[in-house]
Design a protein around this motif. Structure first.
Motif, PDB file in Angstrom:
ATOM      1  N   ALA A  23      27.589  35.586  35.638  1.00 46.83           N
ATOM      2  CA  ALA A  23      27.750  36.713  34.699  1.00 46.83           C
ATOM      3  C   ALA A  23      28.967  36.505  33.802  1.00 46.83           C
ATOM      4  O   ALA A  23      28.925  36.815  32.598  1.00 46.83           O
ATOM      5  CB  ALA A  23      27.877  38.023  35.478  1.00 46.83           C
ATOM      6  N   ILE A  24      30.050  35.973  34.347  1.00 47.47           N
ATOM      7  CA  ILE A  24      31.256  35.686  33.562  1.00 47.47           C
ATOM      8  C   ILE A  24      30.931  34.654  32.488  1.00 47.47           C
ATOM      9  O   ILE A  24      31.249  34.837  31.307  1.00 47.47           O
ATOM     10  CB  ILE A  24      32.396  35.194  34.478  1.00 47.47           C
ATOM     11  CG1 ILE A  24      32.837  36.307  35.424  1.00 47.47           C
ATOM     12  CG2 ILE A  24      33.566  34.657  33.654  1.00 47.47           C
ATOM     13  CD1 ILE A  24      33.677  35.831  36.598  1.00 47.47           C
ATOM     14  N   THR A  36      39.896  39.213  26.703  1.00 48.71           N
ATOM     15  CA  THR A  36      40.932  38.945  27.702  1.00 48.71           C
ATOM     16  C   THR A  36      40.261  38.923  29.077  1.00 48.71           C
ATOM     17  O   THR A  36      39.115  39.373  29.225  1.00 48.71           O
ATOM     18  CB  THR A  36      42.000  40.047  27.696  1.00 48.71           C
ATOM     19  OG1 THR A  36      41.384  41.287  28.076  1.00 48.71           O
ATOM     20  CG2 THR A  36      42.676  40.181  26.339  1.00 48.71           C
ATOM     21  N   ALA A  37      40.978  38.456  30.086  1.00 47.90           N
ATOM     22  CA  ALA A  37      40.448  38.463  31.455  1.00 47.90           C
ATOM     23  C   ALA A  37      40.135  39.892  31.890  1.00 47.90           C
ATOM     24  O   ALA A  37      39.124  40.136  32.562  1.00 47.90           O
ATOM     25  CB  ALA A  37      41.441  37.804  32.409  1.00 47.90           C
ATOM     26  N   ASP A  38      40.973  40.832  31.492  1.00 47.73           N
ATOM     27  CA  ASP A  38      40.750  42.234  31.851  1.00 47.73           C
ATOM     28  C   ASP A  38      39.466  42.772  31.217  1.00 47.73           C
ATOM     29  O   ASP A  38      38.706  43.501  31.857  1.00 47.73           O
ATOM     30  CB  ASP A  38      41.957  43.074  31.429  1.00 47.73           C
ATOM     31  CG  ASP A  38      41.977  44.429  32.104  1.00 47.73           C
ATOM     32  OD1 ASP A  38      41.838  44.481  33.343  1.00 47.73           O
ATOM     33  OD2 ASP A  38      42.124  45.439  31.386  1.00 47.73           O
ATOM     34  N   GLU A  39      39.210  42.414  29.971  1.00 49.90           N
ATOM     35  CA  GLU A  39      37.975  42.846  29.316  1.00 49.90           C
ATOM     36  C   GLU A  39      36.746  42.229  29.994  1.00 49.90           C
ATOM     37  O   GLU A  39      35.726  42.900  30.167  1.00 49.90           O
ATOM     38  CB  GLU A  39      38.014  42.474  27.825  1.00 49.90           C
ATOM     39  CG  GLU A  39      39.023  43.279  27.037  1.00 49.90           C
ATOM     40  CD  GLU A  39      39.303  42.735  25.645  1.00 49.90           C
ATOM     41  OE1 GLU A  39      39.804  43.522  24.818  1.00 49.90           O
ATOM     42  OE2 GLU A  39      39.036  41.542  25.389  1.00 49.90           O
ATOM     43  N   ILE A  40      36.860  40.970  30.378  1.00 48.05           N
ATOM     44  CA  ILE A  40      35.761  40.302  31.089  1.00 48.05           C
ATOM     45  C   ILE A  40      35.534  40.998  32.429  1.00 48.05           C
ATOM     46  O   ILE A  40      34.393  41.269  32.818  1.00 48.05           O
ATOM     47  CB  ILE A  40      36.069  38.806  31.280  1.00 48.05           C
ATOM     48  CG1 ILE A  40      36.157  38.109  29.921  1.00 48.05           C
ATOM     49  CG2 ILE A  40      35.014  38.139  32.173  1.00 48.05           C
ATOM     50  CD1 ILE A  40      36.777  36.730  29.970  1.00 48.05           C
ATOM     51  N   TYR A  41      36.617  41.304  33.119  1.00 48.81           N
ATOM     52  CA  TYR A  41      36.550  41.996  34.407  1.00 48.81           C
ATOM     53  C   TYR A  41      35.780  43.315  34.279  1.00 48.81           C
ATOM     54  O   TYR A  41      34.865  43.595  35.055  1.00 48.81           O
ATOM     55  CB  TYR A  41      37.963  42.234  34.930  1.00 48.81           C
ATOM     56  CG  TYR A  41      38.062  43.144  36.123  1.00 48.81           C
ATOM     57  CD1 TYR A  41      37.614  42.736  37.376  1.00 48.81           C
ATOM     58  CD2 TYR A  41      38.633  44.411  35.999  1.00 48.81           C
ATOM     59  CE1 TYR A  41      37.715  43.571  38.475  1.00 48.81           C
ATOM     60  CE2 TYR A  41      38.741  45.250  37.095  1.00 48.81           C
ATOM     61  CZ  TYR A  41      38.283  44.825  38.330  1.00 48.81           C
ATOM     62  OH  TYR A  41      38.381  45.656  39.420  1.00 48.81           O
ATOM     63  N   ALA A  46      30.751  46.238  35.680  1.00 49.36           N
ATOM     64  CA  ALA A  46      29.672  47.199  35.446  1.00 49.36           C
ATOM     65  C   ALA A  46      28.407  46.813  36.221  1.00 49.36           C
ATOM     66  O   ALA A  46      27.685  47.685  36.707  1.00 49.36           O
ATOM     67  CB  ALA A  46      29.363  47.295  33.952  1.00 49.36           C
ATOM     68  N   ASN A  47      28.154  45.521  36.366  1.00 49.98           N
ATOM     69  CA  ASN A  47      26.972  45.038  37.101  1.00 49.98           C
ATOM     70  C   ASN A  47      27.296  44.584  38.522  1.00 49.98           C
ATOM     71  O   ASN A  47      26.397  44.494  39.360  1.00 49.98           O
ATOM     72  CB  ASN A  47      26.303  43.898  36.341  1.00 49.98           C
ATOM     73  CG  ASN A  47      25.693  44.366  35.049  1.00 49.98           C
ATOM     74  OD1 ASN A  47      25.107  45.442  34.985  1.00 49.98           O
ATOM     75  ND2 ASN A  47      25.859  43.581  33.999  1.00 49.98           N
ATOM     76  N   PHE A  48      28.555  44.239  38.766  1.00 52.01           N
ATOM     77  CA  PHE A  48      28.995  43.762  40.078  1.00 52.01           C
ATOM     78  C   PHE A  48      30.247  44.540  40.480  1.00 52.01           C
ATOM     79  O   PHE A  48      31.369  44.046  40.333  1.00 52.01           O
ATOM     80  CB  PHE A  48      29.291  42.252  40.039  1.00 52.01           C
ATOM     81  CG  PHE A  48      28.099  41.413  39.703  1.00 52.01           C
ATOM     82  CD1 PHE A  48      27.210  41.025  40.694  1.00 52.01           C
ATOM     83  CD2 PHE A  48      27.851  41.013  38.399  1.00 52.01           C
ATOM     84  CE1 PHE A  48      26.097  40.253  40.396  1.00 52.01           C
ATOM     85  CE2 PHE A  48      26.743  40.250  38.081  1.00 52.01           C
ATOM     86  CZ  PHE A  48      25.861  39.866  39.084  1.00 52.01           C
ATOM     87  N   PRO A  49      30.086  45.772  40.988  1.00 49.72           N
ATOM     88  CA  PRO A  49      31.237  46.632  41.281  1.00 49.72           C
ATOM     89  C   PRO A  49      32.251  46.014  42.244  1.00 49.72           C
ATOM     90  O   PRO A  49      33.430  46.364  42.191  1.00 49.72           O
ATOM     91  CB  PRO A  49      30.607  47.885  41.891  1.00 49.72           C
ATOM     92  CG  PRO A  49      29.195  47.865  41.438  1.00 49.72           C
ATOM     93  CD  PRO A  49      28.815  46.435  41.253  1.00 49.72           C
ATOM     94  N   GLY A  50      31.834  45.094  43.081  1.00 48.48           N
ATOM     95  CA  GLY A  50      32.756  44.493  44.047  1.00 48.48           C
ATOM     96  C   GLY A  50      33.524  43.294  43.530  1.00 48.48           C
ATOM     97  O   GLY A  50      34.338  42.724  44.256  1.00 48.48           O
TER      98      GLY A  50
END
Length: 142
Positions: A23-24, A36-41, A46-50
């Motif tokens: 997904a990343i 940014t990494a935070d935006e990617i996170y 949203a699809n992988f809450p964990g």
């Protein structure tokens, strides 16, 4: 190269790929926003809450080390990531930090720089700085 091709290439190198890592990678390949990494996170979460921020950083580092993405560092600002690892130029907004690709032929100065500096040039990065159209709205700039 598309996500499937990159995944096959990495699998042949022994890299394990989880759905979160995929997904990343897919997000980086389909966005032009240089997140940014935070935006990617937040996008992947949203699809992988964990998913953890550590997974995001580890995956970004692995993709960068294998040459599939670029990390664009800007001193005290957060790094941004580009799914296009080919050498190309960027324009950066000095107000909001937005980064966009500049599509134009590359300037071939590596040989000249090697001759004048004595360095062995491994690559170069050129960026232009200005104010993006969104930040300019309602303000006067010369």
């Amino acid at each position: 190269m598309d996500a499937i091709g990159i995944l096959k290439q990495l699998k042949n190198k022994g890299v394990r790929f989880t759905p979160q890592r995929q997904a990343i990678l897919e997000f980086l390949l389909q966005t032009v926003s240089h997140p940014t990494a935070d935006e990617i996170y937040h996008h992947v979460k949203a699809n992988f809450p964990g998913v953890s921020l550590g997974t995001i950083y580890n995956t970004l580092n692995m993709l960068k080390e294998h040459g599939h993405i670029l990390e664009l560092s800007y001193g005290d600002m957060s790094s941004r990531f580009d799914g296009n690892p080919q050498n190309h130029y960027h324009v950066v907004c000095s107000k909001c930090g937005k980064v966009v690709d500049l599509h134009r032929p590359l300037i071939d100065m590596d040989q000249e720089v090697m001759e004048k500096s004595g360095f062995i040039i491994l690559g170069h990065r050129m960026e232009f700085y200005g104010i993006c159209p969104e930040c300019r709205q309602g303000e006067q700039f010369n």
